[in-house]
Design a protein around this motif. Structure first.
Motif, PDB file in Angstrom:
ATOM      1  N   THR A 216       0.704  -1.429   0.100  1.00 32.30           N
ATOM      2  CA  THR A 216      -0.122   0.104   0.003  1.00 32.30           C
ATOM      3  C   THR A 216       0.908   1.226   0.054  1.00 32.30           C
ATOM      4  N   MET A 218       1.251   3.042   2.250  1.00 33.41           N
ATOM      5  CA  MET A 218       0.602   4.024   3.090  1.00 33.41           C
ATOM      6  C   MET A 218       1.214   3.956   4.651  1.00 33.41           C
ATOM      7  N   PRO A 220       0.234   4.941   8.550  1.00 31.41           N
ATOM      8  CA  PRO A 220      -0.923   5.652   9.539  1.00 31.41           C
ATOM      9  C   PRO A 220      -0.525   6.779   9.967  1.00 31.41           C
ATOM     10  N   GLY A 221      -1.465   7.843   9.747  1.00 30.81           N
ATOM     11  CA  GLY A 221      -1.508   8.908  10.468  1.00 30.81           C
ATOM     12  C   GLY A 221      -0.683  10.083   9.481  1.00 30.81           C
ATOM     13  N   ASP A 222      -0.417   9.599   8.260  1.00 31.44           N
ATOM     14  CA  ASP A 222       0.265  10.677   7.450  1.00 31.44           C
ATOM     15  C   ASP A 222      -0.705  10.641   6.121  1.00 31.44           C
ATOM     16  N   ASP A 223      -1.379  11.939   5.657  1.00 30.81           N
ATOM     17  CA  ASP A 223      -2.171  11.880   4.774  1.00 30.81           C
ATOM     18  C   ASP A 223      -1.441  12.810   3.543  1.00 30.81           C
ATOM     19  N   THR A 224      -0.369  12.644   3.531  1.00 30.47           N
ATOM     20  CA  THR A 224       0.346  13.336   2.280  1.00 30.47           C
ATOM     21  C   THR A 224       0.041  12.418   1.181  1.00 30.47           C
ATOM     22  N   PRO A 225      -0.749  13.289  -0.002  1.00 23.30           N
ATOM     23  CA  PRO A 225      -0.891  12.098  -1.081  1.00 23.30           C
ATOM     24  C   PRO A 225       0.157  11.681  -1.809  1.00 23.30           C
ATOM     25  N   ARG A 229       4.558  13.002  -3.558  1.00 25.08           N
ATOM     26  CA  ARG A 229       5.622  12.435  -3.198  1.00 25.08           C
ATOM     27  C   ARG A 229       6.558  12.651  -4.319  1.00 25.08           C
TER      28      ARG A 229
END
Length: 356
Positions: A216, A218, A220-225, A229
């Motif tokens: 993923t 992804m 947890p707790g990081d909403d950087t699209p 990146r």
């Protein structure tokens, strides 16, 4: 009229040949040479399973490097100098660390892993490569196997100052025992806000980690699209190809380096052979369209100049006189006269003439 600059009467350049100077100076200090960059093995340190780190001290002729770059190490074996590329980490003004992982049948890696001893000397070429971490931007570092070595160098440099944006390292290995710099990376993350290290194993535990094409990515707790990146990927050719296919068109920036030669390509447009003409000798050959030009030339007993075999150092670059080529990693094609061709990562698409 331009002035002729002559060496000073007291300069060794005026009175001694480089080889003679190097011989006598080397009796006093093995690193003393007139011009040649050399490095001496100072000590060995344990790395992950099947790997070792060599600490080298360089002489004053070596010009240094930027984090993320490569060097070509010249190792004397059986009276010949064999050159291999590594991604080192600077650990002092003239000291660098290279981590070597054993390659089955690899002359240089097996020698460095099992037989190199403190005091051994190696030749050094100038550092090369453009791998770099963008400043003040969210970064995703993806590494597999020995691909962790440039990431270590980049992170050590980046963490000397506060990180202005999130940096996440995902590092895949088969087992935890094989992971290199494990304790160092975890300690760096613990001491550096905005840095997170994710150590992944694919062949142990009740739930082995998903590989790059299915993970993923992804946090947890990081909403950087993901689209914000900048991605740096390094590892075997298959790993880099999978990362490129998945992410290259979804992120703000994508850099990749593979430390294994590119695999032959498949598909209808890569079948069959073409005519390859070597302009300097006039020699004409038949070579496959799905393999690198370097491999095809070596298969016919021709040994062109080359270095890293990864398309990074440009040692093998020559001029294409006519015809077209395809980059084996990116799929990009080029043609036309005077086009630079890196033969270690290029395959022919048409009849081709090279300035070789």
């Amino acid at each position: 009229m331009s002035a002729v600059i002559r060496p000073s009467l007291f300069s060794p350049y005026r009175w001694l040949s480089p080889s003679l100077f190097d011989f006598w100076a080397g009796q006093l200090n093995p690193l003393w040479t007139l011009r040649e960059p050399l490095a001496r093995l100072v000590r060995r340190e344990p790395a992950g399973e099947g790997a070792t780190t060599l600490i080298l001290r360089c002489n004053r002729h070596w010009k240094g490097m930027r984090a993320g770059q490569h060097i070509t190490l010249g190792v004397e074996l059986g009276g010949r100098i064999l050159r291999r590329s590594y991604s080192p980490t600077m650990i002092g003004r003239r000291e660098l660390a290279i981590t070597v992982k054993g390659v089955e049948g690899g002359q240089v890696s097996q020698h460095l892993l099992h037989h190199a001893r403190p005091g051994d000397l190696f030749r050094l070429d100038a550092a090369f490569g453009d791998f770099h971490m963008p400043a003040a931007a969210p970064v995703l570092l993806l590494a597999a196997g020995s691909g962790i070595t440039p990431m270590r160098s980049l992170l050590r440099e980046a963490c000397q100052r506060p990180l202005a944006a999130p940096v996440d390292l995902f590092y895949w290995e088969r087992t935890a025992a094989s992971q290199q710099f494990r304790d160092e990376l975890l300690a760096l993350a613990a001491a550096t806000p905005n840095l997170r290290v994710h150590l992944l194993t694919t062949r142990e535990g009740e739930a082995p980690a998903a590989r790059i094409d299915r993970h993923t990515l992804m946090v947890p707790g990081d909403d950087t699209p993901l689209a914000q990146r900048h991605v740096l990927a390094c590892g075997p050719d298959g790993f880099v190809a999978a990362a490129r296919a998945r992410l290259a068109h979804q992120v703000a920036g994508f850099q990749a380096e593979a430390f294994t030669p590119p695999a032959p390509i498949t598909g209808a447009d890569s079948e069959g052979e073409v005519a390859l003409t070597l302009a300097r000798s006039g020699r004409q050959l038949k070579v496959p369209r799905n393999r690198s030009l370097l491999e095809s030339l070596e298969a016919q007993g021709i040994k062109p100049k080359h270095g890293c075999r990864m398309g990074i150092c440009n040692t093998c670059t020559c001029e294409g006189v006519s015809g077209g080529t395809r980059h084996l990693r990116t799929g990009e094609t080029q043609s036309g006269p005077a086009a630079p061709v890196r033969i270690c990562v290029s395959a022919p698409t048409t009849d081709l003439t090279l300035d070789l």
